[in-house]
Design a protein around this motif. Structure first.
Motif: not given
Length: 132
Positions: A38-59
């Protein structure tokens, strides 16, 4: 050895403790929903948020690579990069006092970062602390 600045074990612990404290500090206003769909990850549009999401995906790839080439130091590098990304995002990705939906998305991001950082620390035989 006890410096919280730079690339030290204490810095990793401090980053994990700060991620744990986010949930405690906003517990009165926002508790992370159990139904994360029910959480909308699309709200994480800031560049810092995107960097973190990308880095988490590479784990998962970082762990596979470290195992394949027997280089645990790459997990250490991963942890430091994640910690630095989180540290640089504190001022722009505020949770407390935000719109409820945005706060949930940011809280979820920080919770995911905490889980991944703790997992990586355990791979390195470190026990992630919740308080210092």
């Amino acid at each position: 050895m006890t410096s919280f600045e730079g690339d030290t074990g204490a810095y990793l612990q401090y980053a994990h403790v700060r991620l744990c404290s986010v949930a405690r500090k906003v517990a009165n206003e926002n508790v992370l929903r159990e139904a994360v769909n029910t959480i909308d990850p699309g709200l994480l549009s800031e560049p810092k948020a995107r960097e973190i999401v990308y880095h988490l995906a590479t784990y998962p790839d970082a762990v596979r690579s470290a195992m394949r080439v027997s280089e645990p130091s790459s997990i250490v590098t991963y942890c430091f990069k994640l910690s630095h990304l989180i540290s640089s995002a504190w001022e722009t990705l505020v949770v407390k006092g935000q719109d409820a939906e945005l706060a949930q998305a940011r809280l979820y991001l920080f919770n995911c970062a905490r889980i991944v950082l703790a997992s990586a620390m355990r791979l390195l035989s470190l026990t992630p602390l919740e308080r210092m």
